[in-house]
Structures are given as structure tokens and as C-alpha cells.
Design an enzyme around this catalytic site. Structure first.
Site, PDB file in Angstrom:
ATOM      1  N   ASN A 121       2.890  -5.369   6.776  1.00 25.12           N
ATOM      2  CA  ASN A 121       1.709  -4.680   7.303  1.00 25.12           C
ATOM      3  C   ASN A 121       1.352  -3.495   6.407  1.00 25.12           C
ATOM      4  O   ASN A 121       2.027  -3.247   5.411  1.00 25.12           O
ATOM      5  CB  ASN A 121       1.928  -4.265   8.767  1.00 25.12           C
ATOM      6  CG  ASN A 121       3.062  -3.286   8.932  1.00 25.12           C
ATOM      7  OD1 ASN A 121       3.063  -2.202   8.350  1.00 25.12           O
ATOM      8  ND2 ASN A 121       4.069  -3.673   9.714  1.00 25.12           N
ATOM      9  N   ARG A 122       0.301  -2.774   6.770  1.00 33.94           N
ATOM     10  CA  ARG A 122      -0.271  -1.776   5.857  1.00 33.94           C
ATOM     11  C   ARG A 122       0.383  -0.401   5.937  1.00 33.94           C
ATOM     12  O   ARG A 122      -0.077   0.548   5.316  1.00 33.94           O
ATOM     13  CB  ARG A 122      -1.771  -1.615   6.136  1.00 33.94           C
ATOM     14  CG  ARG A 122      -2.559  -2.849   5.829  1.00 33.94           C
ATOM     15  CD  ARG A 122      -4.055  -2.591   6.010  1.00 33.94           C
ATOM     16  NE  ARG A 122      -4.801  -3.824   5.950  1.00 33.94           N
ATOM     17  CZ  ARG A 122      -5.137  -4.442   4.823  1.00 33.94           C
ATOM     18  NH1 ARG A 122      -4.793  -3.924   3.665  1.00 33.94           N
ATOM     19  NH2 ARG A 122      -5.811  -5.566   4.856  1.00 33.94           N
TER      20      ARG A 122
END
Ligand code: CTP
Length: 214
Positions: free
Chosen positions: A27-28
Site C-alpha cells: 500500500n501507499r
């Protein structure tokens, strides 16, 4: 009472769940909010254990650093660290799903589609003993305060930092953040946009205030 001498565990970054030896689902999260918390705690004289998926700018400044990738590794590192800790702040973006059967060898391209089976990960915050003061983050893109409040209750946290990660100046990968802190007694503190370091100081002020009688 000051937080100096207290032992805090901070988790940072997002998990990487392997698909095969060369690929992962991630994820970011940049880890920046967790690093800011760990730095602020260090500057207050706390003992800091950082559990992280990403290497911070200055890894040597913490008392202990545990590098992890998967949710299973993060769970193990957080739970074992919590045995002797006073405070846990979960700033990590924990993956909700992991790959059911990661391939032992690199998956070769064949056919038009590749279907991956994902299975839900364990919410390990619930396994942390209630003797540890626990706070978390709720990264949301819609219905921020309602979703955050649900997590505050379900995860039995002292407070939760509701974080609208759809705003360009808050949340993932930037140096600023805008959070609303929801407390278990129903209080709410809406903070303006500030640097992640300033947010970290506000969060530690809340921890200090709430642990004052300990
Ligand atoms: N968390 C955790 N273990 C998990 C999932 C989340 O300890 N398996 C922690 C996170 O570090 C964060 C808080 O719980 O402090 C909320 O995480 P979030 O991802 O926002 O919530 P979820 O419960 O995973 O819900 P959803 O992703 O469906 O919004």
C-alpha cells in the site's frame, strides 16, 4: 507526569504480502507519520521500539528497531515488544488481506488472467494486553468520523487519529497531516493542517495527559 523513561512501541509503514519471491501486494504508506512519532518520543526521553516495513532516515537513533514485511511478522514483532512496553501507537497501514498461497518460485506469464486468492489477516491490536496504553489511526477516504469511531470502540483504543487520506496534503507520503482525535470518553479534538512532527507532538501530549495518573 512526563513520558520520559516510558517504553513506547511505534509501528510504521505498510505491509508487503508476497505473491511470489519477487512480487508483493503493498500500500501507499511511507512510514513518515510513524517515524515522526518515534522521533518525537525519543526527544521526550522515552525508550522507543520502532517496528517498521520501511527504513527510516536515521535507524540508529531508536533504542530498538525491528524490520518486518508481512502482517504476520509485524504481529509477532509488536506482540513480543508489547510484553514489556507501556504504550503502543499503531501508525502502520496494516494489510487487511494476504495471499493465500504465495508461489515458491517466480510466477511465469501465461494466459490472459491471473487470479489470486486473498485471505483476511488477523487484527492483532485486539491481542495486545489491556495493560498497554493503545492508540491507533483510521485511514479513511469516506465517512471519516463514523468509521474511525467504530474502530476506536472495536479495537478498544484510548484514542484514534481519524485521517482523511484522500486529501492531497494529508495522509500518505506527504510531510503534513490533518487529523481529528477521537477519545474513548467521547471527546473530540479536530486539529488543523500541520507537519507530521507537530501532529506527533499533539498525539504524545494526549498520551501524556491520559497516562498522568499511572
Ligand atoms: N490494525 C491492526 N491490525 C490489523 C489491521 C489494522 O493493528 N490487522 C491497526 C492499524 O495499525 C490502525 C488501526 O488498526 O492503527 C486501524 O486500521 P485500519 O486499516 O484503518 O482499519 P481496519 O480495521 O483494517 O479496517 P478497514 O481497513 O476495513 O477500514
Amino acid at each position: 507526569m512526563s513520558l520520559a523513561g516510558k517504553h513506547i512501541i511505534v509501528s510504521a509503514g505498510g505491509n508487503r504480502e508476497p505473491i511470489d519471491p519477487v512480487r508483493y501486494i503493498g500500500n501507499r504508506s511511507s512510514g513518515k507519520m510513524g517515524f515522526a512519532l518515534a522521533d518525537a518520543a525519543k526527544d521526550r526521553g522515552m525508550k522507543v521500539t520502532l517496528v517498521t516495513t520501511i527504513t527510516p532516515p536515521d535507524p540508529a537513533k531508536y533504542d530498538e528497531i525491528k524490520f518486518v514485511e508481512t502482517v504476520a511478522e509485524m504481529r509477532e514483532a509488536v506482540l513480543s515488544s508489547c510484553e514489556l512496553a507501556d504504550i503502543l501507537i499503531m501508525a502502520a497501514a496494516v494489510a487487511d488481506y494476504t495471499v493465500a498461497n504465495p508461489a515458491p518460485n517466480k510466477i511465469k506469464k501465461k494466459g490472459d488472467k491471473l487470479i489470486l486468492e486473498l485471505v483476511q489477516t488477523k487484527d492483532f491490536l485486539l491481542e495486545v494486553p489491556d495493560t498497554v496504553f493503545k492508540a491507533g489511526f483510521a485511514a479513511e477516504t469516506e465517512d471519516l468520523l463514523n468509521n474511525a469511531h467504530k474502530k476506536l470502540v472495536e479495537k478498544r483504543l484510548a484514542f484514534i487519529c481519524a485521517n482523511d487520506v484522500s486529501a492531497p496534503d494529508a495522509g500518505f507520503a506527504v510531510d503534513t497531516n490533518r487529523i481529528t482525535i477521537l477519545f474513548k470518553d467521547g471527546r473530540k479534538n479536530e486539529l488543523p493542517l500541520m507537519s507530521k512532527r507537530e501532529v506527533a507532538e499533539k498525539i504524545l501530549d494526549c498520551v501524556e495527559e491520559m497516562t498522568a495518573d499511572d
